[in-house]
Design a protein around this motif. Structure first.
Motif, PDB file in Angstrom:
ATOM      1  N   ILE A  29      -7.266  -3.764  -0.595  1.00  0.00           N
ATOM      2  CA  ILE A  29      -7.295  -2.301  -0.612  1.00  0.00           C
ATOM      3  C   ILE A  29      -7.258  -1.857  -2.071  1.00  0.00           C
ATOM      4  O   ILE A  29      -6.431  -2.353  -2.845  1.00  0.00           O
ATOM      5  CB  ILE A  29      -6.104  -1.681   0.139  1.00  0.00           C
ATOM      6  N   GLN A  30      -8.143  -0.955  -2.446  1.00  0.00           N
ATOM      7  CA  GLN A  30      -8.104  -0.388  -3.797  1.00  0.00           C
ATOM      8  C   GLN A  30      -7.748   1.092  -3.725  1.00  0.00           C
ATOM      9  O   GLN A  30      -8.257   1.825  -2.894  1.00  0.00           O
ATOM     10  CB  GLN A  30      -9.447  -0.557  -4.504  1.00  0.00           C
ATOM     11  N   ILE A  31      -6.845   1.499  -4.608  1.00  0.00           N
ATOM     12  CA  ILE A  31      -6.426   2.892  -4.725  1.00  0.00           C
ATOM     13  C   ILE A  31      -6.748   3.349  -6.143  1.00  0.00           C
ATOM     14  O   ILE A  31      -6.409   2.667  -7.113  1.00  0.00           O
ATOM     15  CB  ILE A  31      -4.906   3.049  -4.475  1.00  0.00           C
ATOM     16  N   THR A  32      -7.397   4.490  -6.282  1.00  0.00           N
ATOM     17  CA  THR A  32      -7.688   5.009  -7.611  1.00  0.00           C
ATOM     18  C   THR A  32      -7.665   6.528  -7.606  1.00  0.00           C
ATOM     19  O   THR A  32      -8.048   7.159  -6.616  1.00  0.00           O
ATOM     20  CB  THR A  32      -9.056   4.514  -8.126  1.00  0.00           C
ATOM     21  N   ASN A  33      -7.208   7.109  -8.714  1.00  0.00           N
ATOM     22  CA  ASN A  33      -7.165   8.573  -8.834  1.00  0.00           C
ATOM     23  C   ASN A  33      -8.387   9.118  -9.566  1.00  0.00           C
ATOM     24  O   ASN A  33      -8.361  10.231 -10.074  1.00  0.00           O
ATOM     25  CB  ASN A  33      -5.884   9.009  -9.542  1.00  0.00           C
ATOM     26  N   THR A  34      -9.466   8.334  -9.591  1.00  0.00           N
ATOM     27  CA  THR A  34     -10.677   8.738 -10.311  1.00  0.00           C
ATOM     28  C   THR A  34     -11.734   9.345  -9.404  1.00  0.00           C
ATOM     29  O   THR A  34     -12.808   9.738  -9.867  1.00  0.00           O
ATOM     30  CB  THR A  34     -11.304   7.524 -11.021  1.00  0.00           C
TER      31      THR A  34
ATOM     32  N   ASP B 299      -3.744  20.703  -1.948  1.00  0.00           N
ATOM     33  CA  ASP B 299      -3.084  20.240  -3.163  1.00  0.00           C
ATOM     34  C   ASP B 299      -3.588  18.867  -3.595  1.00  0.00           C
ATOM     35  O   ASP B 299      -3.397  18.465  -4.739  1.00  0.00           O
ATOM     36  CB  ASP B 299      -1.568  20.171  -2.929  1.00  0.00           C
ATOM     37  N   LEU B 300      -4.202  18.161  -2.648  1.00  0.00           N
ATOM     38  CA  LEU B 300      -4.659  16.799  -2.914  1.00  0.00           C
ATOM     39  C   LEU B 300      -5.770  16.466  -1.924  1.00  0.00           C
ATOM     40  O   LEU B 300      -5.741  16.898  -0.772  1.00  0.00           O
ATOM     41  CB  LEU B 300      -3.492  15.807  -2.744  1.00  0.00           C
ATOM     42  N   VAL B 301      -6.758  15.678  -2.387  1.00  0.00           N
ATOM     43  CA  VAL B 301      -7.805  15.161  -1.516  1.00  0.00           C
ATOM     44  C   VAL B 301      -7.718  13.639  -1.512  1.00  0.00           C
ATOM     45  O   VAL B 301      -7.655  13.007  -2.573  1.00  0.00           O
ATOM     46  CB  VAL B 301      -9.210  15.598  -1.978  1.00  0.00           C
ATOM     47  N   LEU B 302      -7.696  13.056  -0.313  1.00  0.00           N
ATOM     48  CA  LEU B 302      -7.740  11.602  -0.153  1.00  0.00           C
ATOM     49  C   LEU B 302      -9.090  11.239   0.454  1.00  0.00           C
ATOM     50  O   LEU B 302      -9.431  11.729   1.536  1.00  0.00           O
ATOM     51  CB  LEU B 302      -6.616  11.112   0.760  1.00  0.00           C
TER      52      LEU B 302
ATOM     53  N   ASP C 157       3.299  12.077  -9.876  1.00  0.00           N
ATOM     54  CA  ASP C 157       3.274  13.326 -10.656  1.00  0.00           C
ATOM     55  C   ASP C 157       2.758  14.516  -9.843  1.00  0.00           C
ATOM     56  O   ASP C 157       2.624  15.618 -10.380  1.00  0.00           O
ATOM     57  CB  ASP C 157       2.413  13.148 -11.907  1.00  0.00           C
ATOM     58  N   ILE C 158       2.449  14.294  -8.583  1.00  0.00           N
ATOM     59  CA  ILE C 158       1.953  15.369  -7.724  1.00  0.00           C
ATOM     60  C   ILE C 158       3.061  15.787  -6.768  1.00  0.00           C
ATOM     61  O   ILE C 158       3.544  14.986  -5.972  1.00  0.00           O
ATOM     62  CB  ILE C 158       0.708  14.926  -6.930  1.00  0.00           C
ATOM     63  N   GLU C 159       3.474  17.034  -6.868  1.00  0.00           N
ATOM     64  CA  GLU C 159       4.536  17.541  -5.999  1.00  0.00           C
ATOM     65  C   GLU C 159       3.942  18.098  -4.710  1.00  0.00           C
ATOM     66  O   GLU C 159       3.040  18.915  -4.734  1.00  0.00           O
ATOM     67  CB  GLU C 159       5.339  18.623  -6.727  1.00  0.00           C
ATOM     68  N   LEU C 160       4.475  17.617  -3.596  1.00  0.00           N
ATOM     69  CA  LEU C 160       4.043  18.096  -2.291  1.00  0.00           C
ATOM     70  C   LEU C 160       5.247  18.615  -1.521  1.00  0.00           C
ATOM     71  O   LEU C 160       6.330  18.041  -1.588  1.00  0.00           O
ATOM     72  CB  LEU C 160       3.366  16.973  -1.498  1.00  0.00           C
ATOM     73  N   THR C 161       5.058  19.710  -0.805  1.00  0.00           N
ATOM     74  CA  THR C 161       6.122  20.301   0.002  1.00  0.00           C
ATOM     75  C   THR C 161       5.645  20.386   1.457  1.00  0.00           C
ATOM     76  O   THR C 161       4.526  20.000   1.787  1.00  0.00           O
ATOM     77  CB  THR C 161       6.479  21.704  -0.511  1.00  0.00           C
TER      78      THR C 161
ATOM     79  N   PHE D 248       0.832  -1.205   0.000  1.00  0.00           N
ATOM     80  CA  PHE D 248       0.000   0.000   0.000  1.00  0.00           C
ATOM     81  C   PHE D 248       0.867   1.256   0.000  1.00  0.00           C
ATOM     82  O   PHE D 248       0.615   2.196  -0.751  1.00  0.00           O
ATOM     83  CB  PHE D 248      -0.918  -0.002   1.221  1.00  0.00           C
ATOM     84  N   LEU D 249       1.907   1.261   0.819  1.00  0.00           N
ATOM     85  CA  LEU D 249       2.814   2.409   0.864  1.00  0.00           C
ATOM     86  C   LEU D 249       3.489   2.622  -0.483  1.00  0.00           C
ATOM     87  O   LEU D 249       3.611   3.757  -0.966  1.00  0.00           O
ATOM     88  CB  LEU D 249       3.860   2.189   1.960  1.00  0.00           C
ATOM     89  N   LYS D 250       3.892   1.532  -1.116  1.00  0.00           N
ATOM     90  CA  LYS D 250       4.561   1.613  -2.424  1.00  0.00           C
ATOM     91  C   LYS D 250       3.643   2.215  -3.483  1.00  0.00           C
ATOM     92  O   LYS D 250       4.037   3.116  -4.237  1.00  0.00           O
ATOM     93  CB  LYS D 250       5.025   0.218  -2.858  1.00  0.00           C
ATOM     94  N   TYR D 251       2.406   1.749  -3.527  1.00  0.00           N
ATOM     95  CA  TYR D 251       1.523   2.164  -4.620  1.00  0.00           C
ATOM     96  C   TYR D 251       0.789   3.463  -4.323  1.00  0.00           C
ATOM     97  O   TYR D 251       0.356   4.142  -5.262  1.00  0.00           O
ATOM     98  CB  TYR D 251       0.569   1.027  -4.981  1.00  0.00           C
ATOM     99  N   ILE D 252       0.655   3.830  -3.057  1.00  0.00           N
ATOM    100  CA  ILE D 252       0.115   5.166  -2.782  1.00  0.00           C
ATOM    101  C   ILE D 252       1.126   6.216  -3.227  1.00  0.00           C
ATOM    102  O   ILE D 252       0.775   7.311  -3.664  1.00  0.00           O
ATOM    103  CB  ILE D 252      -0.243   5.335  -1.284  1.00  0.00           C
ATOM    104  N   ASP D 253       2.393   5.867  -3.168  1.00  0.00           N
ATOM    105  CA  ASP D 253       3.430   6.767  -3.673  1.00  0.00           C
ATOM    106  C   ASP D 253       3.453   6.778  -5.199  1.00  0.00           C
ATOM    107  O   ASP D 253       3.577   7.832  -5.818  1.00  0.00           O
ATOM    108  CB  ASP D 253       4.797   6.350  -3.125  1.00  0.00           C
TER     109      ASP D 253
END
Length: 343
Positions: free
Chosen positions: A194-199, A174-177, A101-105, A91-96
């Motif tokens: 666990i499913q992760i999607t950017n849709t 910058d991002l919503v989870l 392509d999203i830059e966070l500071t 999960f940690l690998k694929y959430i990254d």
């Protein structure tokens, strides 16, 4: 038989299964399609399914355009520390990966929305995760996360999407989870995936309770949905049980005259769920329907039970323990991810 539209699932690869279990022509069309890129592989005990859908593929399989990553440990159980650790690492690998392509500071804001009803345990993964993250945020003083559990429309009287939209406009993240419980079309997925999607997400869609979507198109910022399947339609359980019985009996008949069968000293059982079994050997016993595909038998049960006013949605009896485990897993991984992402 009447054509059934299988909507009681939120998992992308189960939508793929529906198409594959229909006609040979549809399966070949999907395989040849440039609209859906499907990849499946194992990382130790974790089965990883990656699906990328473009606009053409969205029309073919009825899912939104974007990237979907599904992580499953088929043998996971409550006391399985090793499986839980492997799932967390994946999960940690694929959430990254999905946010590469999203830059966070250190000044970025990530709005984390815990969807669901905290008073109904199978629907409480979102609020439980928010609780776990709030406790950790107080300890670690991580400032990137803004945490919010809006409840459900039945409690507040307002669309959850409206709450999220207003909060997004206020804090400009910058991002919503969005974290939510999902419905599955397979008992083997319950609390093991666990499913992760950017849709984005349609809250309640898997159980036929459509609400306004939470997505980039609505909010104007990237939205990633994180979901855990906690419920399944009762007809799925019936179909899975019948399929397992048919497979077991067919396998016993096929093995009867083999040396392995003659040497057995106890009642023989095995997991045949992933094996190719010749169902024709049980046709004289159970009739024509025993040779149908699992999807066709499931459709039969669906049609029979559609005449009943009650539709049953089922969850594991240990769902309260599973919710605690998954809320802790997701919370810990998100904090690890943000720390690595901004440092």
């Amino acid at each position: 038989m009447q054509e059934i539209n299988w909507t009681r699932t939120d998992l992308i690869d189960e939508t793929e299964e529906v198409v594959q279990h229909q006609t040979r022509q549809q399966k070949e069309q999907l395989d040849d399609s440039e609209g859906v890129r499907f990849e499946e592989f194992n990382e130790k005990r974790v089965k990883v399914t990656k699906v990328i859908v473009n606009s053409e593929g969205a029309e073919e399989i009825g899912k939104k355009e974007g990237q979907y990553i599904t992580l499953t440990v088929p043998t996971l159980n409550i006391d399985d520390h090793d499986g839980n650790e492997q799932l967390a690492e994946s999960f940690l690998k694929y959430i990254d990966e999905i946010h590469k392509d999203i830059e966070l500071t250190k000044d970025s804001k990530v709005l984390v929305i815990g969807l669901g009803n905290k008073t109904i345990t199978p629907d409480a993964i979102g609020p439980f995760t928010i609780d776990a993250m709030q406790a950790r945020q107080l300890e670690n003083h991580v400032e990137q996360f803004v945490l919010y559990a809006p409840g459900v429309t039945g409690q507040t009287g307002f669309e959850t999407s409206d709450f999220v939209h207003a909060l997004t406009e206020k804090i400009q993240p910058d991002l919503v989870l969005a974290i939510d419980a999902l419905a599955t079309r397979g008992t083997s997925r319950l609390c093991k995936t666990i499913q992760i999607t950017n849709t984005g997400i349609h809250p309640g869609s898997g159980v036929g309770n459509q609400r306004a979507e939470i997505s980039k198109e609505v909010l104007g910022v990237p939205v990633t949905a994180i979901g855990v399947p906690t419920v399944v339609d009762a007809t799925v359980i019936i179909a899975d049980a019948v399929d397992k019985v048919f497979r077991s009996i067919a396998k016993k008949i096929q093995e009867k005259d083999k040396p392995s069968g003659k040497l057995a000293v106890t009642a023989w059982t095995s997991d045949t769920s992933e094996e190719d079994v010749d169902f024709n050997v049980i046709r004289p016993i159970f009739g024509e329907w025993s040779t149908w595909s699992k999807a066709e038998r499931r459709q039969l049960f669906e049609e029979v039970l559609l005449s009943n006013s009650q539709r049953l949605i089922v969850t594991p009896k240990e769902v309260d323990i599973w919710m605690t485990k998954y809320s802790t897993l997701i919370s810990n991984c998100l904090f690890r991810w943000i720390e690595e992402k901004v440092n």
